[in-house]
Design a protein around this motif. Structure first.
Motif, mmCIF file in Angstrom:
data_model
loop_
_atom_site.group_PDB
_atom_site.id
_atom_site.type_symbol
_atom_site.label_atom_id
_atom_site.label_comp_id
_atom_site.label_asym_id
_atom_site.label_seq_id
_atom_site.Cartn_x
_atom_site.Cartn_y
_atom_site.Cartn_z
ATOM 1 N N ASP A 35 0.821 -1.212 0.000
ATOM 2 C CA ASP A 35 0.000 0.000 0.000
ATOM 3 C C ASP A 35 0.855 1.262 0.000
ATOM 4 N N VAL A 36 1.951 1.246 0.736
ATOM 5 C CA VAL A 36 2.852 2.404 0.768
ATOM 6 C C VAL A 36 3.554 2.535 -0.580
ATOM 7 N N GLN B 182 -4.382 -2.522 -1.315
ATOM 8 C CA GLN B 182 -3.927 -3.367 -2.414
ATOM 9 C C GLN B 182 -4.544 -4.766 -2.355
ATOM 10 N N LYS B 183 -4.458 -5.400 -1.219
ATOM 11 C CA LYS B 183 -4.854 -6.802 -1.102
ATOM 12 C C LYS B 183 -6.362 -6.996 -1.194
ATOM 13 N N THR B 184 -7.129 -6.103 -0.593
ATOM 14 C CA THR B 184 -8.573 -6.293 -0.493
ATOM 15 C C THR B 184 -9.394 -5.317 -1.319
ATOM 16 N N ASP B 185 -8.753 -4.299 -1.886
ATOM 17 C CA ASP B 185 -9.411 -3.222 -2.626
ATOM 18 C C ASP B 185 -10.443 -2.497 -1.755
ATOM 19 N N THR B 186 -10.233 -2.560 -0.439
ATOM 20 C CA THR B 186 -11.109 -1.897 0.521
ATOM 21 C C THR B 186 -10.695 -0.438 0.667
#
Length: 126
Positions: free
Chosen positions: A43-44, A67-71
């Protein structure tokens, strides 16, 4: 067993340590930014300048999708995170790519983080 978390005193030691290498200092700053925002490495790394906005409180916030969850995430920026952002606002990698921070590859980051840990860990005597 090694704890999977960092305590306040350890973060303070990382923050206060002066490193000879600019590259190691840069990795330290990115690590601290991650700690004080709760954002993962991925994310960073993908964080763009455009994802920093003023919140309803008048302060700067990160508005991004994880990034991982698109949350969607809304994260207030604490003073240390703001200080780190300012330090790299004119860094060529940030300016040219529109990124918030000059994040190295995961492999390089981990290698330098291990070096930082080794420099901060007192040697054991057996």
């Amino acid at each position: 067993m090694i704890p999977a978390y960092v305590i306040k005193q350890e973060l303070q030691a990382v923050k206060e340590k002066l490193f000879v290498s600019d590259r190691v200092s840069q990795v330290r700053d990115i690590f601290l930014f991650s700690c004080f925002t709760g954002l993962a490495y991925a994310d960073v790394k993908k964080l763009n300048r455009s994802e920093i906005s003023i919140g309803i409180d008048g302060e700067q916030w990160v508005y991004t999708a994880r990034q991982k969850t698109d949350t969607p995430s809304r994260i207030p920026l604490l003073p240390i995170a703001l200080e780190i952002m300012k330090r790299y606002e004119h860094h060529p990698q940030c300016v040219n790519k529109g990124r918030l921070l000059p994040v190295l590859s995961n492999q390089k980051m981990n290698a330098y983080l291990k070096e930082i840990a080794d420099l901060l860990t007192p040697m054991s005597v057996f």
